[in-house]
Design a protein around this motif. Structure first.
Motif, PDB file in Angstrom:
ATOM      1  N   GLY A 140       0.776  -1.224   0.000  1.00  0.00           N
ATOM      2  CA  GLY A 140       0.000   0.000   0.000  1.00  0.00           C
ATOM      3  C   GLY A 140       0.813   1.283   0.000  1.00  0.00           C
ATOM      4  N   GLU A 141       2.113   1.183  -0.016  1.00  0.00           N
ATOM      5  CA  GLU A 141       2.967   2.376  -0.014  1.00  0.00           C
ATOM      6  C   GLU A 141       3.172   2.859  -1.449  1.00  0.00           C
ATOM      7  OE1 GLU A 141       6.544   1.689   2.124  1.00  0.00           O
ATOM      8  OE2 GLU A 141       5.540   0.908   3.909  1.00  0.00           O
ATOM      9  N   TRP A 142       2.105   3.406  -2.028  1.00  0.00           N
ATOM     10  CA  TRP A 142       2.141   3.809  -3.434  1.00  0.00           C
ATOM     11  C   TRP A 142       3.057   5.011  -3.663  1.00  0.00           C
ATOM     12  CZ3 TRP A 142       0.208   0.063  -6.135  1.00  0.00           C
ATOM     13  CH2 TRP A 142      -0.823  -0.717  -5.608  1.00  0.00           C
ATOM     14  N   GLN A 143       3.406   5.707  -2.596  1.00  0.00           N
ATOM     15  CA  GLN A 143       4.320   6.835  -2.754  1.00  0.00           C
ATOM     16  C   GLN A 143       5.696   6.390  -3.229  1.00  0.00           C
ATOM     17  OE1 GLN A 143       3.218   5.730   0.108  1.00  0.00           O
ATOM     18  NE2 GLN A 143       4.922   5.427   1.521  1.00  0.00           N
ATOM     19  N   LEU A 144       6.021   5.099  -2.993  1.00  0.00           N
ATOM     20  CA  LEU A 144       7.292   4.580  -3.485  1.00  0.00           C
ATOM     21  C   LEU A 144       7.350   4.645  -5.013  1.00  0.00           C
ATOM     22  CD1 LEU A 144       7.901   1.440  -1.226  1.00  0.00           C
ATOM     23  CD2 LEU A 144       9.050   3.661  -1.122  1.00  0.00           C
ATOM     24  N   ARG A 178       5.722   6.830  -6.888  1.00  0.00           N
ATOM     25  CA  ARG A 178       5.898   8.239  -7.278  1.00  0.00           C
ATOM     26  C   ARG A 178       7.328   8.708  -7.033  1.00  0.00           C
ATOM     27  NH1 ARG A 178       0.845   8.445  -4.592  1.00  0.00           N
ATOM     28  NH2 ARG A 178       1.873   9.227  -2.701  1.00  0.00           N
ATOM     29  N   ARG A 179       7.904   8.273  -5.910  1.00  0.00           N
ATOM     30  CA  ARG A 179       9.259   8.704  -5.584  1.00  0.00           C
ATOM     31  C   ARG A 179      10.297   8.102  -6.528  1.00  0.00           C
ATOM     32  NH1 ARG A 179       9.071   7.917  -0.254  1.00  0.00           N
ATOM     33  NH2 ARG A 179      10.244   5.983  -0.170  1.00  0.00           N
ATOM     34  N   ASN A 180      10.007   6.913  -7.051  1.00  0.00           N
ATOM     35  CA  ASN A 180      10.955   6.227  -7.929  1.00  0.00           C
ATOM     36  C   ASN A 180      10.449   6.155  -9.366  1.00  0.00           C
ATOM     37  OD1 ASN A 180      13.160   4.889  -6.004  1.00  0.00           O
ATOM     38  ND2 ASN A 180      11.166   4.655  -5.010  1.00  0.00           N
ATOM     39  N   ALA A 181       9.508   7.034  -9.717  1.00  0.00           N
ATOM     40  CA  ALA A 181       8.921   6.988 -11.067  1.00  0.00           C
ATOM     41  C   ALA A 181       9.994   7.173 -12.138  1.00  0.00           C
ATOM     42  CB  ALA A 181       7.843   8.053 -11.204  1.00  0.00           C
ATOM     43  N   GLY A 182      10.936   8.061 -11.898  1.00  0.00           N
ATOM     44  CA  GLY A 182      11.996   8.290 -12.873  1.00  0.00           C
ATOM     45  C   GLY A 182      12.859   7.069 -13.075  1.00  0.00           C
ATOM     46  N   LEU A 183      13.218   6.392 -11.977  1.00  0.00           N
ATOM     47  CA  LEU A 183      14.047   5.186 -12.060  1.00  0.00           C
ATOM     48  C   LEU A 183      13.323   4.074 -12.813  1.00  0.00           C
ATOM     49  CD1 LEU A 183      16.481   3.426 -11.294  1.00  0.00           C
ATOM     50  CD2 LEU A 183      15.366   2.993  -9.082  1.00  0.00           C
ATOM     51  N   ILE A 184      12.042   3.852 -12.475  1.00  0.00           N
ATOM     52  CA  ILE A 184      11.270   2.784 -13.116  1.00  0.00           C
ATOM     53  C   ILE A 184      11.102   3.069 -14.605  1.00  0.00           C
ATOM     54  CG2 ILE A 184       9.038   1.614 -13.187  1.00  0.00           C
ATOM     55  CD1 ILE A 184       8.778   2.195 -10.187  1.00  0.00           C
ATOM     56  N   THR A 185      10.810   4.321 -14.951  1.00  0.00           N
ATOM     57  CA  THR A 185      10.630   4.687 -16.354  1.00  0.00           C
ATOM     58  C   THR A 185      11.935   4.525 -17.131  1.00  0.00           C
ATOM     59  OG1 THR A 185       8.897   6.260 -15.756  1.00  0.00           O
ATOM     60  CG2 THR A 185       9.901   6.510 -17.922  1.00  0.00           C
ATOM     61  N   ALA A 186      13.033   4.992 -16.546  1.00  0.00           N
ATOM     62  CA  ALA A 186      14.327   4.851 -17.213  1.00  0.00           C
ATOM     63  C   ALA A 186      14.692   3.386 -17.392  1.00  0.00           C
ATOM     64  CB  ALA A 186      15.407   5.576 -16.402  1.00  0.00           C
ATOM     65  N   SER A 237      19.989  -0.941 -12.052  1.00  0.00           N
ATOM     66  CA  SER A 237      19.621  -2.014 -11.120  1.00  0.00           C
ATOM     67  C   SER A 237      20.235  -1.789  -9.747  1.00  0.00           C
ATOM     68  CB  SER A 237      20.078  -3.373 -11.670  1.00  0.00           C
ATOM     69  OG  SER A 237      19.375  -3.705 -12.853  1.00  0.00           O
ATOM     70  N   ALA A 238      21.373  -1.091  -9.699  1.00  0.00           N
ATOM     71  CA  ALA A 238      22.047  -0.849  -8.425  1.00  0.00           C
ATOM     72  C   ALA A 238      21.566   0.419  -7.742  1.00  0.00           C
ATOM     73  CB  ALA A 238      23.556  -0.763  -8.646  1.00  0.00           C
ATOM     74  N   GLN A 239      20.723   1.197  -8.407  1.00  0.00           N
ATOM     75  CA  GLN A 239      20.296   2.483  -7.859  1.00  0.00           C
ATOM     76  C   GLN A 239      19.053   2.338  -6.998  1.00  0.00           C
ATOM     77  OE1 GLN A 239      19.912   5.485 -10.852  1.00  0.00           O
ATOM     78  NE2 GLN A 239      22.103   5.558 -11.285  1.00  0.00           N
ATOM     79  N   GLY A 240      18.643   3.433  -6.430  1.00  0.00           N
ATOM     80  CA  GLY A 240      17.485   3.450  -5.543  1.00  0.00           C
ATOM     81  C   GLY A 240      17.917   3.723  -4.112  1.00  0.00           C
ATOM     82  N   ASP A 241      16.951   4.125  -3.300  1.00  0.00           N
ATOM     83  CA  ASP A 241      17.269   4.442  -1.909  1.00  0.00           C
ATOM     84  C   ASP A 241      17.122   3.252  -0.983  1.00  0.00           C
ATOM     85  OD1 ASP A 241      14.566   4.118  -1.964  1.00  0.00           O
ATOM     86  OD2 ASP A 241      14.060   6.156  -1.328  1.00  0.00           O
ATOM     87  N   GLY A 242      16.923   2.058  -1.555  1.00  0.00           N
ATOM     88  CA  GLY A 242      16.808   0.858  -0.749  1.00  0.00           C
ATOM     89  C   GLY A 242      15.391   0.547  -0.317  1.00  0.00           C
ATOM     90  N   THR A 243      14.452   1.443  -0.570  1.00  0.00           N
ATOM     91  CA  THR A 243      13.068   1.223  -0.166  1.00  0.00           C
ATOM     92  C   THR A 243      12.222   0.590  -1.265  1.00  0.00           C
ATOM     93  OG1 THR A 243      12.431   3.463  -0.865  1.00  0.00           O
ATOM     94  CG2 THR A 243      13.162   3.179   1.418  1.00  0.00           C
ATOM     95  N   LEU A 244      12.663   0.678  -2.507  1.00  0.00           N
ATOM     96  CA  LEU A 244      11.905   0.111  -3.621  1.00  0.00           C
ATOM     97  C   LEU A 244      12.327  -1.340  -3.844  1.00  0.00           C
ATOM     98  CD1 LEU A 244       9.850   0.774  -5.921  1.00  0.00           C
ATOM     99  CD2 LEU A 244      11.845   1.156  -7.388  1.00  0.00           C
TER     100      LEU A 244
END
Length: 333
Positions: free
Chosen positions: A69-73, A75-83, A180-187
Motif C-alpha cells: 500500500g505504499e504507493w508513494q514509493l 511516485r518517488r521512484n517513477a523516474g528510475l522505473i521509467t528509465a 539495477s544498483a540504484q534506488g534508496d533501498g526502499t523500492l
C-alpha cells in the motif's frame, strides 16, 4: 570488527555471485527459445514484446503485495522505473534487433557486451570510483574470452548504421546494471522489474504499431533439435524464466555485488546461451569457444578478487577513521 566486516563482505559476494550466475543462465536461455519461435513464424520484436509483457503480468501481483500500500514509493521512484523500462528493457532490445538488420549477429553481440567497460568508465567519471589494477586485468581477460566465444572469424563486416545501433544496445545494457544498483533501498527489486517490464513491453508494442519494428505472431508448433512443442510453452518459459526470474534475480545480484562486478558476471550469459543452443538447436560450440568460456570464468574470478580487496581496503579505512575520531574526541562534561 574488521574480521566481522570481512566475513559479511564474503557472504554478500558469495550470495551475489550465485544469484548473478542464475540470472545470467536464465537470460542465456532466451535466445534459443526465441529462435524456435522465430523459426515458427514469429518476428523478433513480437517474441521480445510477449516475453516482457508475460513477465510483467507474472510479477505485478507480487509487486503489489511487496508495496504494502505504499504507493508513494512508485511516485518517488517513477523516474528510475521509467528509465529502467525504456533503457534497460525496451531500448536495449530495440537497438540490438535493429543492429542485426545491418550487421552480423556475432559482431553486434560483441559490441553490446562491451557494456562492462562502459560501466567501469561511468563509475569512474560520474562517481570517481577508479577501478583497481586487478579489476581492470580481470575485465580484459573476460572480454578476451568473450571475443573467443563469439569467434568472429569473418571479420567486422558491418555498416556504420549497424555499428551505431549496436553501440546503443551496449549503452542500454550498461544502463541495466547501473540502474539495477540504484534506488534508496526502499523500492523492492520485484517492483522495479515489474514496472520496467510493463513500460518496456508497452513501448515495444507502440514501436511495432508505429512501424519501427515488425510485429508478427504465429500459432505454429515450435520445433527444436529433438522435440516439438506447442507455441505457448516457449512463450511461457520466455516470460517466466528468461524475463521475470532473470530480471528480478539480476536486480538482486546487482544490489549485492554492485554494477561493476555484476556486469562482468553477466558474461556467463554468453556461455549459457551457447550451451542451450547446443542442446536445443544442435549448435555445438567450437574448441575456440570453449577456450573463451574458460577465460570468462577466469576473468570473473579475478574481478571478484579485485572487488573483495577493494571492499576490504575501504572497510579498513573507515574503521581507522572511526578509531581516530573516537580517540581525538573530548569527553562530554
Amino acid at each position: 570488527m574488521t574480521m566481522l566486516t570481512h566475513d559479511m563482505n564474503v557472504r554478500r559476494l558469495r550470495s551475489g555471485l550465485l544469484i548473478a550466475v542464475a540470472s545470467a543462465t536464465s537470460f542465456g536461455l532466451a535466445g534459443s527459445l526465441a529462435r524456435g519461435l522465430m523459426d515458427a513464424g514469429w518476428s523478433a520484436a513480437a517474441a521480445v514484446a510477449v516475453r516482457v509483457l508475460v513477465a510483467a503480468v507474472v510479477l505485478l501481483p507480487i509487486a503489489v503485495i511487496q508495496l504494502r500500500g505504499e504507493w508513494q514509493l512508485l511516485r518517488r521512484n517513477a523516474g528510475l522505473i521509467t528509465a529502467y523500462g525504456f533503457l534497460a528493457v525496451a531500448g536495449t532490445q530495440l537497438a540490438y534487433f535493429n543492429a542485426v538488420r545491418h550487421m552480423e549477429v556475432g559482431v553486434a553481440l560483441l559490441i553490446e557486451y562491451t557494456a562492462p567497460i562502459a560501466v567501469i568508465g561511468w563509475l569512474w567519471v560520474r562517481h570517481r570510483e577508479r577501478p583497481g589494477i586487478t579489476t581492470v586485468a580481470g575485465g580484459l581477460i573476460g572480454i578476451t574470452g568473450l571475443i573467443l566465444v563469439i569467434d568472429l572469424r569473418s571479420g567486422l563486416a558491418a555498416s556504420w548504421v549497424g555499428i551505431v545501433w549496436a553501440l546503443a544496445a551496449m549503452i542500454g545494457a550498461a544502463a541495466y546494471f547501473v540502474l539495477s544498483a540504484q534506488g534508496d533501498g526502499t523500492l523492492p527489486g520485484t517492483v522495479l522489474a515489474a514496472g520496467g517490464l510493463l513500460i518496456g513491453g508497452l513501448a515495444l508494442l507502440v514501436a511495432g504499431a508505429a512501424g519501427l519494428v515488425p510485429l508478427r505472431f504465429a500459432t505454429n508448433p515450435v520445433v527444436f533439435q529433438d522435440f516439438t512443442v506447442t507455441w505457448w510453452l516457449p512463450v511461457l518459459a520466455l516470460g517466466t524464466v528468461t524475463a521475470a526470474f532473470a530480471y528480478v534475480s539480476g536486480i538482486a545480484a546487482t544490489r549485492l555485488l554492485g554494477s561493476r562486478l555484476a556486469s562482468f558476471v553477466a558474461l556467463f550469459e554468453v556461455l549459457a546461451a551457447l550451451s542451450f543452443a547446443w542442446v536445443l538447436l544442435g549448435e555445438a560450440p567450437r574448441l575456440i569457444q570453449l577456450l573463451g568460456g574458460a577465460l570468462i570464468l577466469v576473468g570473473v574470478v579475478v574481478v571478484r578478487r579485485g572487488e573483495l580487496a577493494t571492499a576490504d581496503r575501504q572497510a579498513q579505512e573507515r574503521a581507522e577513521i572511526s578509531v581516530a575520531a573516537a580517540g581525538t574526541a573530548e569527553p562530554s562534561r
